[in-house]
Motif scaffolding. Sequence first.
Motif, PDB file in Angstrom:
ATOM      1  N   PRO A   9      19.029  45.189  46.172  1.00 46.68           N
ATOM      2  CA  PRO A   9      18.613  43.814  46.511  1.00 46.68           C
ATOM      3  C   PRO A   9      19.175  42.723  45.589  1.00 46.68           C
ATOM      4  O   PRO A   9      19.582  42.995  44.463  1.00 46.68           O
ATOM      5  CB  PRO A   9      17.088  43.879  46.407  1.00 46.68           C
ATOM      6  CG  PRO A   9      16.755  45.295  46.707  1.00 46.68           C
ATOM      7  CD  PRO A   9      17.874  46.093  46.114  1.00 46.68           C
ATOM      8  N   SER A  10      19.182  41.518  46.108  1.00 51.50           N
ATOM      9  CA  SER A  10      19.594  40.310  45.379  1.00 51.50           C
ATOM     10  C   SER A  10      21.019  40.396  44.847  1.00 51.50           C
ATOM     11  O   SER A  10      21.296  39.983  43.728  1.00 51.50           O
ATOM     12  CB  SER A  10      18.623  40.009  44.236  1.00 51.50           C
ATOM     13  OG  SER A  10      17.370  39.688  44.783  1.00 51.50           O
ATOM     14  N   THR A  11      21.894  40.934  45.658  1.00 53.11           N
ATOM     15  CA  THR A  11      23.310  40.996  45.300  1.00 53.11           C
ATOM     16  C   THR A  11      24.048  39.922  46.087  1.00 53.11           C
ATOM     17  O   THR A  11      23.758  39.700  47.257  1.00 53.11           O
ATOM     18  CB  THR A  11      23.846  42.409  45.617  1.00 53.11           C
ATOM     19  OG1 THR A  11      23.255  43.319  44.702  1.00 53.11           O
ATOM     20  CG2 THR A  11      25.361  42.477  45.514  1.00 53.11           C
ATOM     21  N   TYR A  12      24.991  39.243  45.415  1.00 53.18           N
ATOM     22  CA  TYR A  12      25.744  38.163  46.068  1.00 53.18           C
ATOM     23  C   TYR A  12      27.232  38.491  45.985  1.00 53.18           C
ATOM     24  O   TYR A  12      27.792  38.586  44.897  1.00 53.18           O
ATOM     25  CB  TYR A  12      25.443  36.830  45.372  1.00 53.18           C
ATOM     26  CG  TYR A  12      25.911  35.640  46.159  1.00 53.18           C
ATOM     27  CD1 TYR A  12      25.191  35.175  47.251  1.00 53.18           C
ATOM     28  CD2 TYR A  12      27.093  34.979  45.826  1.00 53.18           C
ATOM     29  CE1 TYR A  12      25.623  34.090  47.991  1.00 53.18           C
ATOM     30  CE2 TYR A  12      27.535  33.885  46.569  1.00 53.18           C
ATOM     31  CZ  TYR A  12      26.784  33.449  47.648  1.00 53.18           C
ATOM     32  OH  TYR A  12      27.213  32.383  48.384  1.00 53.18           O
ATOM     33  N   ILE A  13      27.849  38.682  47.138  1.00 51.81           N
ATOM     34  CA  ILE A  13      29.265  39.084  47.177  1.00 51.81           C
ATOM     35  C   ILE A  13      30.044  38.024  47.946  1.00 51.81           C
ATOM     36  O   ILE A  13      29.825  37.827  49.135  1.00 51.81           O
ATOM     37  CB  ILE A  13      29.419  40.462  47.857  1.00 51.81           C
ATOM     38  CG1 ILE A  13      28.613  41.513  47.080  1.00 51.81           C
ATOM     39  CG2 ILE A  13      30.884  40.860  47.949  1.00 51.81           C
ATOM     40  CD1 ILE A  13      28.624  42.904  47.707  1.00 51.81           C
ATOM     41  N   GLU A  14      30.926  37.308  47.272  1.00 48.98           N
ATOM     42  CA  GLU A  14      31.699  36.265  47.956  1.00 48.98           C
ATOM     43  C   GLU A  14      33.190  36.563  47.877  1.00 48.98           C
ATOM     44  O   GLU A  14      33.634  37.356  47.060  1.00 48.98           O
ATOM     45  CB  GLU A  14      31.375  34.879  47.364  1.00 48.98           C
ATOM     46  CG  GLU A  14      31.354  34.842  45.873  1.00 48.98           C
ATOM     47  CD  GLU A  14      30.902  33.501  45.300  1.00 48.98           C
ATOM     48  OE1 GLU A  14      31.046  32.473  45.957  1.00 48.98           O
ATOM     49  OE2 GLU A  14      30.415  33.503  44.166  1.00 48.98           O
ATOM     50  N   GLY A  15      33.967  35.894  48.744  1.00 52.70           N
ATOM     51  CA  GLY A  15      35.430  36.053  48.732  1.00 52.70           C
ATOM     52  C   GLY A  15      35.876  37.368  49.328  1.00 52.70           C
ATOM     53  O   GLY A  15      35.153  38.032  50.062  1.00 52.70           O
ATOM     54  N   ASN A  16      37.100  37.722  48.982  1.00 53.37           N
ATOM     55  CA  ASN A  16      37.766  38.902  49.501  1.00 53.37           C
ATOM     56  C   ASN A  16      37.585  40.078  48.563  1.00 53.37           C
ATOM     57  O   ASN A  16      38.053  40.031  47.438  1.00 53.37           O
ATOM     58  CB  ASN A  16      39.263  38.600  49.484  1.00 53.37           C
ATOM     59  CG  ASN A  16      39.821  38.551  50.867  1.00 53.37           C
ATOM     60  OD1 ASN A  16      39.700  39.529  51.602  1.00 53.37           O
ATOM     61  ND2 ASN A  16      40.419  37.424  51.217  1.00 53.37           N
ATOM     62  N   ASN A  17      36.924  41.139  48.985  1.00 51.30           N
ATOM     63  CA  ASN A  17      36.721  42.274  48.082  1.00 51.30           C
ATOM     64  C   ASN A  17      36.877  43.566  48.856  1.00 51.30           C
ATOM     65  O   ASN A  17      36.677  43.602  50.069  1.00 51.30           O
ATOM     66  CB  ASN A  17      35.298  42.250  47.496  1.00 51.30           C
ATOM     67  CG  ASN A  17      34.961  40.911  46.885  1.00 51.30           C
ATOM     68  OD1 ASN A  17      35.376  40.591  45.790  1.00 51.30           O
ATOM     69  ND2 ASN A  17      34.212  40.091  47.640  1.00 51.30           N
ATOM     70  N   LYS A  18      37.224  44.615  48.128  1.00 50.11           N
ATOM     71  CA  LYS A  18      37.347  45.957  48.733  1.00 50.11           C
ATOM     72  C   LYS A  18      36.514  46.902  47.900  1.00 50.11           C
ATOM     73  O   LYS A  18      36.800  47.113  46.726  1.00 50.11           O
ATOM     74  CB  LYS A  18      38.805  46.404  48.650  1.00 50.11           C
ATOM     75  CG  LYS A  18      39.592  46.218  49.904  1.00 50.11           C
ATOM     76  CD  LYS A  18      40.887  47.021  49.795  1.00 50.11           C
ATOM     77  CE  LYS A  18      41.365  47.408  51.171  1.00 50.11           C
ATOM     78  NZ  LYS A  18      42.578  46.754  51.545  1.00 50.11           N
ATOM     79  N   ILE A  19      35.493  47.470  48.498  1.00 51.73           N
ATOM     80  CA  ILE A  19      34.587  48.342  47.760  1.00 51.73           C
ATOM     81  C   ILE A  19      34.680  49.744  48.349  1.00 51.73           C
ATOM     82  O   ILE A  19      34.562  49.923  49.560  1.00 51.73           O
ATOM     83  CB  ILE A  19      33.140  47.798  47.846  1.00 51.73           C
ATOM     84  CG1 ILE A  19      33.104  46.382  47.260  1.00 51.73           C
ATOM     85  CG2 ILE A  19      32.159  48.723  47.141  1.00 51.73           C
ATOM     86  CD1 ILE A  19      31.794  45.660  47.427  1.00 51.73           C
TER      87      ILE A  19
END
Length: 427
Positions: A279-289
């Motif tokens: 919870p409460s994670t903020y992921i912005e832009g271009n990412n590869k996980i």
Amino acid sequence: MLKSVILAAGKGTRMKSETPKVLHTIFDKTLVGYVIEAVNGTGLADENFVIVGHQAERVEEYIKENYSNARTVLQSPQLGTGHAVSMVLPYLNDFDGEVVILCGDTPLITADTLKEFVEYHKANKSDLTVMSTIFENPTNYGRIIRGDNGKVEGIVEEKDATLEQKGIKEVNAGIYCLDWKKVKPAFSQLKTNNAQGEYYLTDIIKWGNEQGLNVNAYILKDNSEIYGINSKANLAEATKFLNRRTVNKHLANGVTIIDPDSTWISPETEIEPDTIIYPSTYIEGNNKIGKNCKIGPFAHLRGGVILDDEVKIGNFVEVKKAHIKSNTNACHLTYIGDAEIGSHVNIGAGTITANYNPLTKEKSKTIIGNNVKIGSNSVLVAPVKVEEGANVGALSVITKDLPSWALAITRAPLRVIENWVSKKLNK
Ligand code: UD1
Ligand code: MG
């Protein structure tokens, strides 16, 4: 190849902002950017015309810098949506094909819907297709008027509607597909005899019927796709809609997201199955996980982040422009920016990559090899390289490159003064 016309000249008074409405952002991408990319995503359009008016220069500059197949056309003054479209007449004088018209403030429209819409237009051999949708509360939208046989006869704006017409729940979504050659003459015949004294684009429906053209409506099922932005409240709501769509996509792909409501993921982020987002994670832009990663709670990925498999990014860890290889952990209270980090690395709590020099305004890189261990509360002053297997003692400030398998430590020696406390307390 078809052309698109994106209406973006309006003022957006209710945004109460110095930024032009269509340049407001959701996850760092502008509203008009979403619309252009949805059109481009269909693969059907080779040129987008963006109609600009209010703060035209700022929008023009933005479009020029970011979208090579889009051009802006100035509408000044702004005399209505029909007038706005007529601005492209000089550019499309000889064009023979379809023109799709959209609004620059409806960022949630998808490429898939637009594709289906154009296919519907073609399959029905339509000359003029308007997108409609159903709203339980249709206030402020133009209402679709259908005849007894169900045929679309026209559109009536809220301000011009009779009480009975106001009860109609099928509304104009503001997206149109035209056989340009056939509908083009309409734009020199529009009148302003309506409640707002404007040239209404919506009048082309009635005009088309009068000319004996084949006029149809395509009914959009998911009405959130045409959600329009007029205020900051709308912007917040649209961000939520878009996020929910993204989260649902990842859930369907096998990503575990513990709390969709407090997890924010930009549409450009790719995530492999079996990764868990807390919870409460903020992921912005271009990412590869990658696979089997653990992100959060309270993690912040700021774009340009590549995580290989089994990487752990824990609470209060911020990562930007970094490639982190498999089985590496940064579990607590860390900033990683402009970095390349190998596999099986442990980044201790409180580690900072000091990537920014505020005097030169330059950013530099931190490069960390496989199996490196960085002790807690260390600062890696970039540019800096820590070679394979090296260890950094807790609380160290690393200002030069470290060779493989070395230990680096800048900590002041520990002093233990026996009985110091008891003496102070006279015990
Ligand atoms: C319009 C439609 C309405 C529809 C609704 C969907 C008309 C007359 N009405 O109403 O039927 O249900 O969209 O959202 O078209 N714009 C210009 N130049 C102008 C005026 C407007 O570029 O001179 C742009 C605006 O910036 C906006 C778009 O056109 O992006 C729509 O204009 P807006 O004033 O919001 O129209 P609505 O009243 O919402
Ligand atoms: Mg509107």
